[in-house]
Design an enzyme around this catalytic site. Structure first.
Site, PDB file in Angstrom:
ATOM      1  N   GLU A   1     -14.944  30.706  11.237  1.00  0.00           N
ATOM      2  CA  GLU A   1     -15.780  31.734  11.854  1.00  0.00           C
ATOM      3  C   GLU A   1     -15.934  32.901  10.887  1.00  0.00           C
ATOM      4  O   GLU A   1     -14.944  33.426  10.380  1.00  0.00           O
ATOM      5  CB  GLU A   1     -15.143  32.214  13.156  1.00  0.00           C
ATOM      6  CG  GLU A   1     -16.030  33.115  13.987  1.00  0.00           C
ATOM      7  CD  GLU A   1     -15.391  33.453  15.337  1.00  0.00           C
ATOM      8  OE1 GLU A   1     -16.021  33.173  16.370  1.00  0.00           O
ATOM      9  OE2 GLU A   1     -14.269  33.983  15.344  1.00  0.00           O
TER      10      GLU A   1
ATOM     11  N   TYR B   1     -23.633  36.378  12.385  1.00  0.00           N
ATOM     12  CA  TYR B   1     -22.484  35.552  12.767  1.00  0.00           C
ATOM     13  C   TYR B   1     -22.696  34.111  12.307  1.00  0.00           C
ATOM     14  O   TYR B   1     -23.788  33.561  12.424  1.00  0.00           O
ATOM     15  CB  TYR B   1     -22.290  35.569  14.287  1.00  0.00           C
ATOM     16  CG  TYR B   1     -21.268  34.562  14.774  1.00  0.00           C
ATOM     17  CD1 TYR B   1     -19.922  34.893  14.860  1.00  0.00           C
ATOM     18  CD2 TYR B   1     -21.655  33.257  15.128  1.00  0.00           C
ATOM     19  CE1 TYR B   1     -18.987  33.967  15.293  1.00  0.00           C
ATOM     20  CE2 TYR B   1     -20.714  32.328  15.548  1.00  0.00           C
ATOM     21  CZ  TYR B   1     -19.379  32.695  15.623  1.00  0.00           C
ATOM     22  OH  TYR B   1     -18.456  31.772  16.031  1.00  0.00           O
TER      23      TYR B   1
END
Length: 371
Positions: free
Chosen positions: A178, A90
């Site tokens: 993101e 991530y």
């Protein structure tokens, strides 16, 4: 402003961020294969599997942490090549309001909802605060790459990848980037397998090409309507509508409604120079929400004089034939004139002397309507 994943990837690719080859599909026929797993993402090994997956996904109501409980209808598909995934990680860049600086986040818990990771295992999220005078340094990128446990042969590529993300963030006036998941492959390559970007609405005047990417079909209709009249509106799940001037006062108003036992139905900031027309449109938007059982108007008059607001409120209540209770708390410039206008209107307004008193009044009024 939010954009679609395929649009985000097109922007990132211009900055040298590696993304899988893919195309956006609007129809079942265009969907040849869909990659990845979970939620609205499916793996297809054959054309037949891809068609079935597309049939299942197109039109579905996708519910995630980002969409909220109501979900979001899927109207488009992103069709991409498959990748031999080795690890799912991530990456994210966002403003840390506690420090007033951007923070670059990374986690080995890729492919999961980052909100869940933050809630259950916050230590699994690595962060680098970015000094605005210096920018995101290569040493910080290396630090995050090592924290992710990347192979020595992947470190330099990761540094370039991370710095490219940061440059894209800064150049486009983004408010969030993101990448979830950020993947490594069996061949030691790095890809943004998913990409989410949101932009600062106040900076869109500098980015005509990005502004043109807006898809109002993906937004709440009431929020779209509010934007036409320069009203800052966000729909919430409660029953008490809020009309205020100033973002800080809006937050305080929502807090005190909850403190009094109620729940706010929206965030609505009419701004400092609202006109009678804007106030009437604001009323129309508030009343279009079927959940609204009462309206709380909390105004501190400065540029927006209280008498002007009161005139607008009276006109809107008459023109729209407002039936739900209206509670006001008024302070500031020409407040006595404003209160006189309300009192002489012949309409059934309730006025609280303080925020606490007004909040108690509106919560009680909403409860009576809902009884």
């Amino acid at each position: 402003m939010k954009i679609h994943e395929y649009q985000a990837k097109e922007i990132l690719a211009k900055y040298g961020v590696a993304v899988p080859k893919g195309e956006m599909a609007n129809t079942l026929e265009e969907a040849i294969e869909v990659t990845r797993k979970g939620g609205g993402v499916k793996v297809a090994k054959t054309r037949e599997e891809a068609e079935q997956a597309a049939k299942n996904i197109l039109g579905m109501q996708l519910v995630t942490h980002q969409t909220g409980p109501a979900g979001q209808k899927v109207q488009r598909l992103l069709v991409e090549e498959t990748a031999a995934i080795d690890r799912e990680l991530y990456l994210g860049i966002v403003l840390d309001r506690a420090t007033g600086k951007l923070v670059f986040m990374a986690s080995q818990a890729g492919g999961m909802e980052i909100e869940e990771v933050a809630a259950k295992t916050p230590e699994a999220i690595f962060k680098e605060s970015i000094d605005p005078a210096i920018g995101f340094g290569a040493w910080q990128a290396r630090k995050l790459a090592f924290a992710l446990g990347l192979k020595p042969t992947q470190i330099n590529a990761a540094v370039t990848f991370f710095q490219s993300l940061y440059k894209a963030f800064m150049d486009t006036d983004a408010s969030l980037i993101e990448i979830n998941p950020f993947i490594t492959t069996k061949e030691d390559k790095l890809f943004a397998l998913d990409a989410k970007i949101t932009f600062d609405d106040n900076a869109l005047f500098r980015h005509a090409a990005i502004k043109a990417l807006r898809d109002t079909a993906e937004e709440d209709p009431l929020e779209v309507e509010a934007s036409k009249y320069a009203l800052n509106y966000i729909k919430l799940d409660g029953s008490i509508a809020c009309m205020v001037n100033g973002a800080g006062l809006a937050m305080a108003t929502m807090d005190i409604i909850q403190y009094a036992g109620g729940s706010p139905a929206n965030f609505l900031d009419v701004g400092g120079g609202a006109t009678q027309e804007q106030i009437e449109h604001a009323f129309g938007i508030l009343l279009a929400d079927a959940n609204v059982k009462a309206i709380f108007i909390n105004i501190f008059g400065g540029i927006l004089r209280v008498d002007r607001l009161a005139t607008g409120v009276v006109a809107a209540a008459r023109n729209l034939n407002v039936k739900v209770p209206i509670v006001l708390r008024l302070e500031g410039t020409n407040v006595e004139e404003g209160r006189k206008i309300l009192a002489e209107s012949g309409l059934d307004f309730q006025v609280g002397e303080t925020m606490k008193e007004a909040a108690d009044l509106v919560v009680a009024a909403a409860a009576k309507v809902g009884a």
